[in-house]
Motif scaffolding. Sequence first.
Motif, PDB file in Angstrom:
ATOM      1  N   ARG A 194       0.959   2.304  -3.878  1.00 37.09           N
ATOM      2  CA  ARG A 194       0.329   1.924  -2.609  1.00 37.09           C
ATOM      3  C   ARG A 194      -0.807   0.918  -2.839  1.00 37.09           C
ATOM      4  O   ARG A 194      -1.005   0.011  -2.043  1.00 37.09           O
ATOM      5  CB  ARG A 194      -0.186   3.169  -1.867  1.00 37.09           C
ATOM      6  N   ARG A 238      -4.538  -7.883   6.908  1.00 37.99           N
ATOM      7  CA  ARG A 238      -4.820  -6.945   8.009  1.00 37.99           C
ATOM      8  C   ARG A 238      -5.375  -7.661   9.219  1.00 37.99           C
ATOM      9  O   ARG A 238      -5.126  -7.262  10.360  1.00 37.99           O
ATOM     10  CB  ARG A 238      -5.770  -5.858   7.526  1.00 37.99           C
ATOM     11  N   LEU A 254       0.672  -2.469  -3.470  1.00 34.29           N
ATOM     12  CA  LEU A 254       1.162  -3.096  -2.241  1.00 34.29           C
ATOM     13  C   LEU A 254       0.046  -3.347  -1.221  1.00 34.29           C
ATOM     14  O   LEU A 254       0.322  -3.696  -0.071  1.00 34.29           O
ATOM     15  CB  LEU A 254       2.259  -2.223  -1.615  1.00 34.29           C
ATOM     16  N   GLY A 255      -1.180  -3.137  -1.634  1.00 33.55           N
ATOM     17  CA  GLY A 255      -2.302  -3.444  -0.744  1.00 33.55           C
ATOM     18  C   GLY A 255      -2.505  -2.442   0.379  1.00 33.55           C
ATOM     19  O   GLY A 255      -3.267  -2.694   1.304  1.00 33.55           O
ATOM     20  N   LEU A 256      -1.807  -1.299   0.325  1.00 30.64           N
ATOM     21  CA  LEU A 256      -1.942  -0.315   1.402  1.00 30.64           C
ATOM     22  C   LEU A 256      -3.200   0.526   1.223  1.00 30.64           C
ATOM     23  O   LEU A 256      -3.878   0.862   2.186  1.00 30.64           O
ATOM     24  CB  LEU A 256      -0.710   0.601   1.430  1.00 30.64           C
ATOM     25  N   ASP A 257      -3.496   0.881  -0.023  1.00 28.02           N
ATOM     26  CA  ASP A 257      -4.708   1.645  -0.317  1.00 28.02           C
ATOM     27  C   ASP A 257      -5.644   0.770  -1.144  1.00 28.02           C
ATOM     28  O   ASP A 257      -5.199  -0.135  -1.846  1.00 28.02           O
ATOM     29  CB  ASP A 257      -4.368   2.921  -1.116  1.00 28.02           C
ATOM     30  N   HIS A 258      -6.927   1.049  -1.034  1.00 23.47           N
ATOM     31  CA  HIS A 258      -7.911   0.279  -1.803  1.00 23.47           C
ATOM     32  C   HIS A 258      -8.284   1.040  -3.063  1.00 23.47           C
ATOM     33  O   HIS A 258      -8.562   2.232  -3.006  1.00 23.47           O
ATOM     34  CB  HIS A 258      -9.165   0.050  -0.963  1.00 23.47           C
ATOM     35  N   ARG A 266     -11.069  -1.357   6.309  1.00 23.37           N
ATOM     36  CA  ARG A 266     -11.708  -0.607   5.238  1.00 23.37           C
ATOM     37  C   ARG A 266     -10.852   0.557   4.734  1.00 23.37           C
ATOM     38  O   ARG A 266     -10.747   0.794   3.546  1.00 23.37           O
ATOM     39  CB  ARG A 266     -13.069  -0.092   5.743  1.00 23.37           C
ATOM     40  N   ARG A 267     -10.226   1.267   5.667  1.00 27.26           N
ATOM     41  CA  ARG A 267      -9.584   2.503   5.204  1.00 27.26           C
ATOM     42  C   ARG A 267      -8.169   2.281   4.673  1.00 27.26           C
ATOM     43  O   ARG A 267      -7.545   1.268   4.939  1.00 27.26           O
ATOM     44  CB  ARG A 267      -9.618   3.561   6.305  1.00 27.26           C
ATOM     45  N   ASP A 268      -7.717   3.272   3.903  1.00 28.54           N
ATOM     46  CA  ASP A 268      -6.366   3.214   3.367  1.00 28.54           C
ATOM     47  C   ASP A 268      -5.372   3.340   4.506  1.00 28.54           C
ATOM     48  O   ASP A 268      -5.605   4.075   5.461  1.00 28.54           O
ATOM     49  CB  ASP A 268      -6.149   4.352   2.360  1.00 28.54           C
ATOM     50  N   ALA A 269      -4.278   2.599   4.408  1.00 30.53           N
ATOM     51  CA  ALA A 269      -3.290   2.588   5.496  1.00 30.53           C
ATOM     52  C   ALA A 269      -2.600   3.932   5.634  1.00 30.53           C
ATOM     53  O   ALA A 269      -2.366   4.606   4.657  1.00 30.53           O
ATOM     54  CB  ALA A 269      -2.261   1.506   5.253  1.00 30.53           C
ATOM     55  N   THR A 299       3.239   1.364   6.860  1.00 28.97           N
ATOM     56  CA  THR A 299       3.487   0.913   5.489  1.00 28.97           C
ATOM     57  C   THR A 299       4.438  -0.287   5.485  1.00 28.97           C
ATOM     58  O   THR A 299       4.239  -1.227   4.725  1.00 28.97           O
ATOM     59  CB  THR A 299       4.081   2.042   4.618  1.00 28.97           C
ATOM     60  N   LEU A 314       8.910   2.628   0.243  1.00 23.18           N
ATOM     61  CA  LEU A 314       8.027   3.781   0.048  1.00 23.18           C
ATOM     62  C   LEU A 314       8.671   5.002   0.677  1.00 23.18           C
ATOM     63  O   LEU A 314       9.870   5.033   0.886  1.00 23.18           O
ATOM     64  CB  LEU A 314       6.644   3.476   0.628  1.00 23.18           C
ATOM     65  N   LEU A 360       2.511  -3.467   6.947  1.00 24.30           N
ATOM     66  CA  LEU A 360       1.544  -4.125   6.064  1.00 24.30           C
ATOM     67  C   LEU A 360       2.180  -4.682   4.794  1.00 24.30           C
ATOM     68  O   LEU A 360       1.557  -5.474   4.098  1.00 24.30           O
ATOM     69  CB  LEU A 360       0.406  -3.163   5.710  1.00 24.30           C
ATOM     70  N   THR A 361       3.405  -4.293   4.488  1.00 22.73           N
ATOM     71  CA  THR A 361       4.055  -4.971   3.367  1.00 22.73           C
ATOM     72  C   THR A 361       4.724  -6.260   3.850  1.00 22.73           C
ATOM     73  O   THR A 361       4.994  -7.146   3.062  1.00 22.73           O
ATOM     74  CB  THR A 361       5.087  -4.076   2.644  1.00 22.73           C
ATOM     75  N   PRO A 405       0.783  -8.672   5.060  1.00 18.12           N
ATOM     76  CA  PRO A 405      -0.243  -7.982   4.277  1.00 18.12           C
ATOM     77  C   PRO A 405      -1.679  -8.263   4.705  1.00 18.12           C
ATOM     78  O   PRO A 405      -2.562  -7.453   4.409  1.00 18.12           O
ATOM     79  CB  PRO A 405      -0.012  -8.465   2.849  1.00 18.12           C
ATOM     80  N   ALA A 459       9.490  -3.597  -0.883  1.00 24.70           N
ATOM     81  CA  ALA A 459       8.936  -2.279  -1.147  1.00 24.70           C
ATOM     82  C   ALA A 459       9.691  -1.190  -0.398  1.00 24.70           C
ATOM     83  O   ALA A 459      10.006  -1.339   0.779  1.00 24.70           O
ATOM     84  CB  ALA A 459       7.467  -2.250  -0.747  1.00 24.70           C
TER      85      ALA A 459
END
Lengths: 235, 234
Positions: free
Chosen positions: B45, A94, B48-52, A232-235, A85, B79, A88-89, A92, B77
């Motif tokens: 999330r 990927r 912050l671009g962590l989840d779509h 594709r997937r959530d981090a 987390t 979290l 990626l902040t 950003p 951020a």
Amino acid sequence: MRAVRALSAYRGELSKLASLPSVWAACLVGVVVPAGVAIINARSTSVDAGFQELAFGVVGVIVLGVVAASSEYFVDGEDNGRQITTSLTVVPSRTRFLLAKIAAVTTVATALAVVAAVITLLLIGQAAGLSRMFGAVVYWVLTALLAFGMTLLTRNGIIPLALLILNTSVVTVTFLLAKITTLAVYFPDMAGIRMFITEVDLPVRLSPVAGGAVMAAWVVALLVAGFATFRRRDA
Amino acid sequence: MLKIDRLTKRRGSALILSDVSFEARRGRVTGFLGPNGAGKSSTLRILLGLDHPTSGTALVDGVRFAALRDPLAKVGAVLDGSGAHRSRTGRAHLNWVAAAGGIPRRRVDEVLELVELSGAARKRVGGYSLGMGRRLALAAALLGDPEALVLDEPINGLDPEGIRWIRTFLRERAAAGHTVLLSSHLMGELSETVDDVVIINRGRVVAQGTLAEITGARRNLEDAFFALTSGSGR
């Protein structure tokens, strides 16, 4: 501006690797294991003397590749977040993040492989040409990336670590499979060792370049799969 | 400055967020409140671009977070947890964040000082208390002196002194013209801190407005919150 950001991301990944104790342990293993075995085998007169030890010492870069990915997902107690987390902040994109990580793993693996190869070959008095040494270094780097790619998919280091280390040290499953089916000679490790080991008891002959290409193809395929899943997937 | 627009998120057959919209403005502290599992973390999330998201957008000054040129200067951020690996020291964690964000090293000492963690900077994060981990996460968020702070449950794990400290700190950030968006499930602790309130329950925004508007005729924010989230919740 793009280049500056890419360079910063790369520096960040190098800094991450340099500050993890497990990476230092991996580097120690990478140098000590082949050098140690070389000392024990000092009387060996095989044309592959020194290089066999290097095929063994690859354990160090396996740990490096695994840890580079698994440390992002390591969870310590239920209330503690994962490092990914934060990563990626800060970075950003990927794609930029993964390219920086691959570049950092490649850098450390190359440095470690060169040091280990020079020490081991000197210890054993192996006067083989530079091209074979280059082959050994490439093998180490590709192995590190293979371990990284696998862990990127599993997001947990235990399975890739166990699989890869057992296969290089205790029972070489890929080698045993090659006794059953000739297809097994195209496993990444079996193909990759052709880059620097000349005497292999395997059913199919592969040139060093062909062996390296087969191994590289595995690595590229794994990294592409890892990339696609990671984006594709959530981090 | 932070704009959440019609956000929907499904995970398998579960509907995590449904049509969530709100905005966090400059110079104000926005409290994003709701019970555990209401969808607060999921929303942050996605921001912050962590989840779509399944649909909808979350923008920072009109841009997706992932497309920001200098994310550390825009949004800091915090979290869950420390966001740091346990075997690194606090300083080593901040060092890599600074390196990756293109921020000069000296800033690391400044933020360590700011969150009062200088004394523990050489200790491994694995040995930190929950509160220290949270302060380390805040230090990392502040490295780029960002225009906005996004904090998920910032007072969890803090002692009363820490809670008081963070309240004052966030009020000062807002007073300086920055944007602060924080989530919490603890209403009582926040009524003195927030200007605007967004209340979420079961993935839907059930109320939003200024603190006075939300509290309305009720005694305090906590009473208003329970009136809004219990009973009618299906």
